[in-house]
Scaffold this motif. Structure first.
Motif, PDB file in Angstrom:
ATOM      1  N   LEU A 280       0.841  -1.194   0.000  1.00 19.44           N
ATOM      2  CA  LEU A 280       0.000   0.000   0.000  1.00 19.44           C
ATOM      3  C   LEU A 280       0.868   1.232   0.000  1.00 19.44           C
ATOM      4  CD1 LEU A 280      -2.800  -0.821   2.588  1.00 19.44           C
ATOM      5  CD2 LEU A 280      -3.013  -0.645   0.102  1.00 19.44           C
ATOM      6  N   ARG A 281       0.388   2.235  -0.663  1.00 12.64           N
ATOM      7  CA  ARG A 281       1.117   3.505  -0.664  1.00 12.64           C
ATOM      8  C   ARG A 281       0.125   4.650  -0.491  1.00 12.64           C
ATOM      9  NH1 ARG A 281       2.367   3.636  -7.184  1.00 12.64           N
ATOM     10  NH2 ARG A 281       0.216   3.123  -7.761  1.00 12.64           N
ATOM     11  N   VAL A 282       0.646   5.772  -0.058  1.00 20.37           N
ATOM     12  CA  VAL A 282      -0.180   6.973   0.080  1.00 20.37           C
ATOM     13  C   VAL A 282      -0.031   7.796  -1.188  1.00 20.37           C
ATOM     14  CG1 VAL A 282      -0.566   9.089   1.389  1.00 20.37           C
ATOM     15  CG2 VAL A 282       0.150   6.993   2.571  1.00 20.37           C
ATOM     16  N   PRO A 283      -1.145   8.119  -1.844  1.00 19.21           N
ATOM     17  CA  PRO A 283      -1.028   8.948  -3.055  1.00 19.21           C
ATOM     18  C   PRO A 283      -0.428  10.305  -2.723  1.00 19.21           C
ATOM     19  CG  PRO A 283      -3.231   8.040  -2.847  1.00 19.21           C
ATOM     20  CD  PRO A 283      -2.524   7.741  -1.561  1.00 19.21           C
ATOM     21  N   ILE A 284       0.359  10.820  -3.632  1.00 22.10           N
ATOM     22  CA  ILE A 284       0.954  12.137  -3.405  1.00 22.10           C
ATOM     23  C   ILE A 284       0.408  13.132  -4.423  1.00 22.10           C
ATOM     24  CG2 ILE A 284       3.083  11.475  -2.261  1.00 22.10           C
ATOM     25  CD1 ILE A 284       4.384  11.336  -4.989  1.00 22.10           C
ATOM     26  N   LEU A 285       0.349  14.401  -3.976  1.00 18.50           N
ATOM     27  CA  LEU A 285      -0.153  15.465  -4.849  1.00 18.50           C
ATOM     28  C   LEU A 285       1.006  16.060  -5.621  1.00 18.50           C
ATOM     29  CD1 LEU A 285      -2.649  17.237  -2.431  1.00 18.50           C
ATOM     30  CD2 LEU A 285      -3.191  15.800  -4.390  1.00 18.50           C
ATOM     31  N   LYS A 286       0.819  16.087  -6.931  1.00 14.96           N
ATOM     32  CA  LYS A 286       1.869  16.668  -7.767  1.00 14.96           C
ATOM     33  C   LYS A 286       1.313  17.877  -8.499  1.00 14.96           C
ATOM     34  CE  LYS A 286       5.118  13.059  -8.532  1.00 14.96           C
ATOM     35  NZ  LYS A 286       5.312  11.858  -9.328  1.00 14.96           N
ATOM     36  N   PRO A 287       2.108  18.886  -8.713  1.00 16.24           N
ATOM     37  CA  PRO A 287       1.604  20.067  -9.417  1.00 16.24           C
ATOM     38  C   PRO A 287       1.294  19.731 -10.875  1.00 16.24           C
ATOM     39  CG  PRO A 287       3.946  20.290  -8.993  1.00 16.24           C
ATOM     40  CD  PRO A 287       3.520  19.041  -8.321  1.00 16.24           C
TER      41      PRO A 287
END
Lengths: 453, 241
Positions: free
Chosen positions: A158-165
């Motif tokens: 499992l991974r945590v989604p990251i916000l990308k510009p």
């Protein structure tokens, strides 16, 4: 003395000039009907400028931030968002088309990152949310980057989604649709100072809405006679008071303005105040009533005054004096002798709007031949300017125009018979704080900035 | 131009002959202009965009203008300004005086004139449209100006475009007008009823106003009847003598 702030004195100072800033829209001689601009409105801060057109589209421009490296683009308006607000509809019951033309746009005060505006055609009002998206999430667990679902049995971690510009995306989405409340054509919408309600007015009725509720509205004015044969007067414009949330005004085709207080009764058929200028019997003609019909009414920012536009003049009223206006400004008095022609070609029914500057020291309204007029209330001076491609050099100052009414026409003057009545400026808007004005000339939007030399 | 204050003189009361002529010219020029305005207004009301709901404000303003003209014409009693012998002339095919009032504006603006509004000349008699429509009021209180199924042969001088309008109307079946303008909730576009209210609103006026003007016929009645009355009178004279 107001300078660049507060909207500026358009004619008061000798060193103050209106200069061309930008023009939006096609240059073609052949103008598509759908591209004709039908409403212009700045938002509360003036950073956003919205236009609506006959094709039902809304285009929002945003003002560029000041940028030292590009000083010339300071304060320029560029396209921020474009969307189709209304579509043409067909009323099967009456076998009539419902035009998609945007009659009015009104902004809501900004309460969060998103912007909200109300746009209306003849029958339906819509609340639009305009929001920015400049980030997107990556690294979902259940789907791939291209959106395909992943087989759950294949997931081992499992991974945590990251916000990308990402590149800025401006989205417009309809949040509310206020429909089926108007039998006649909507001519006005006005947001209340409580920021929760708004009114919509058609030819015979005014309704009060809550922004959250779309299936109910309250009828607050109804001037429809029991017998339609007796109809002689219609509502032409309505607006809420800028500070008193219980007060609104509406104007009529007979040149009257009624101020109503919603606290007095549920149905505001009885006005609290009645504004009408007595008619001058010596100038009475068969066209008197038509030219007295009020096409627009606007409260001043202060809420102490209001302005009404009829065919030939703009009047400023003190809310405390009902008997006559405080000021009357002639817009194009030279047309008085041409009323028969203007009646024949229907120009006499043109509905011109008017607007105040930020400090209420000046007012502006449009005319024919792409002329628009500004009146400085302090100095009593007025000026006629033109929105044309010819005077569209960057930062070129606008030359005052003059219409010649008498015999000898001076150089640079234009005679009344040479005016182009197809080039009419019906919609103008003034930045709420700065000396920036937006003028809609058919399918083009002109932006002018005031400068002190 | 159309000021109400313009003095109009009744021809019969003028003592000075020249003054009478001048007065008559003033009267007829004003009457012609007023009649033109009335005709133009009626055309405007009829020629609206049938696909989209018409602008109610514009319709109401035009209807009010028509009513004002009719009220004034009724008060003056001048709507019967056409003398009987002129009534038999060929129908007008142009709006009287419009050209004078509006020609420069048309050419300048390049505006397309409404059908029938050509750059014609002032010709002959004033259209008999107005007297006929006023006449309809007492006889058909419910019908509007658009439902003239009355005697068309009485309208000697008649505007061509308005002719076309009425022909179109008469080819439709009787209920069609209501259907065209009917609304589910209410008569939204009941121009015919709006105008009926206005025409009917002239109330006892039309009859009273006529009294001073139709020398051949005693007593108040519609102009159609007075036309017939005069015709009868003439025939009587021819036959008896």
């Amino acid at each position: 003395m107001a300078g660049a702030r507060g909207g500026g004195c358009p004619a008061g100072r000798n060193d103050f000039q209106w200069c061309f800033s930008q023009v939006k829209g096609a240059i073609d001689e052949d103008v598509a009907e759908a591209d004709i601009i039908s409403t212009v409105e700045f938002n509360y801060s003036g950073d956003l400028l919205a236009t609506g057109d006959k094709g039902g589209r809304v285009v929002i421009f945003q003002r560029e931030q000041e940028n030292k490296s590009r000083p010339h683009s300071r304060g320029e308006y560029n396209v921020y968002s474009t969307f189709q607000s209304h579509e043409p509809e067909f009323d099967y019951l009456k076998s009539l088309e419902i035009e998609e033309k945007i009659n009015k746009i009104r902004w809501l005060p900004q309460q969060n990152a998103a912007h909200f505006l109300l746009s209306t055609n003849d029958k339906t009002i819509k609340l639009w949310k305009i929001s920015e998206r400049d980030k997107r999430a990556e690294g979902y667990n259940l789907k791939d980057e291209d959106g395909r679902l992943r087989d759950p049995f294949r997931i081992t971690a499992l991974r945590v989604p990251i916000l990308k510009p990402m590149d800025l995306m401006v989205e417009a989405s309809p949040r509310r649709i206020f429909a089926n409340a108007h039998t006649y054509h909507i001519n006005s919408i006005s947001v209340n100072s409580d920021h929760e309600t708004y009114l919509s007015a058609d030819d015979l009725r005014i309704n009060l809405w809550h922004l959250e509720i779309t299936d109910r509205s309250f009828n607050i004015v109804d001037i429809k006679p029991a017998n339609m044969e007796e109809l002689t007067e219609v509502i032409t414009a309505a607006e809420f008071h800028p500070h008193q949330c219980n007060v609104f005004v509406y104007s009529s085709s007979k040149g009257t303005i009624r101020l109503c207080d919603m606290r007095s009764s549920a149905l505001c058929d009885r006005h609290s105040k009645f504004f009408e200028e007595p008619e001058d019997p010596s100038s009475r003609s068969f066209f008197s009533e038509i030219i007295s019909s009020i096409s627009d009414v606007k409260f001043s920012h202060s809420g102490r005054y209001m302005m009404s536009r009829d065919y030939l003049s703009v009047k400023v009223w003190d809310l405390n004096m009902e008997s006559r206006p405080l000021e009357t400004h002639q817009v194009h008095e030279y047309l008085r002798s041409k009323l028969c022609s203007l009646y024949e070609n229907d120009c006499i029914f043109d509905k011109f709007e008017c607007c105040w500057n930020g400090s209420d020291s000046a007012i502006m309204t449009g005319s024919y031949n792409n002329f628009f007029r500004m009146f400085d209330r302090d100095t009593r001076r007025d000026v006629t300017l033109e929105a044309s491609r010819e005077s569209s050099k960057p930062r070129a100052s606008l030359k005052p125009r003059k219409v010649c009414t008498g015999g000898k026409r001076k150089k640079d003057e234009i005679s009344v018979d040479s005016l182009d009545f197809n080039k009419k400026i019906l919609h103008t808007a003034w930045h709420p704080a700065d000396s920036v004005i937006a003028v809609a000339a058919t399918n083009n939007l002109y932006i002018f900035q005031g400068k002190i030399n | 131009m159309f000021t109400r204050g313009l003095k109009r003189k009744c021809v019969g009361h003028e003592e000075d002959m020249e003054g009478a002529l001048a007065g008559l010219k003033t009267v007829s020029s004003y009457s012609l202009q007023r009649q033109s305005l009335l005709d133009m207004s009626l055309v405007k009301l009829q020629l609206c965009h049938m696909l989209v709901e018409p602008n109610l404000c514009r319709s109401v303003l035009i209807a009010n203008t028509v009513r004002q003209i009719q009220e004034e014409m009724t008060q003056d009693g001048t709507w019967r300004s056409v003398t009987p012998q002129e009534a038999g002339r060929a129908p007008l095919d142009r709006l009287v005086s419009t050209e004078i009032l509006c020609r420069s504006a048309w050419e300048q603006e390049g505006a397309r004139p409404a059908p029938g509004l050509g750059d014609g000349h002032v010709q002959g008699p004033v259209s008999d449209l107005c007297p006929v429509t006023s006449a309809q009021a007492p006889r058909h209180p419910q019908s509007g100006i658009w439902e003239l199924d009355g005697p068309r042969e009485d309208r000697g001088g008649f505007h061509k475009s308005l002719d076309q309008i009425f022909e179109t109307l008469e080819t439709k079946n009787p209920g069609c007008m209501e259907e065209l303008f009917s609304d589910v909730d209410s008569p939204y576009y009941d121009l015919d009823t709006v105008l009926t209210g206005m025409v009917g609103g002239a109330r006892p006026g039309p009859c009273e106003g006529l009294e001073g003007l139709a020398p051949a016929t005693p007593g108040p009645s519609s102009s159609c009847k007075s036309d017939l009355g005069e015709l009868d009178h003439v025939v009587e004279i021819l036959v008896e003598t």
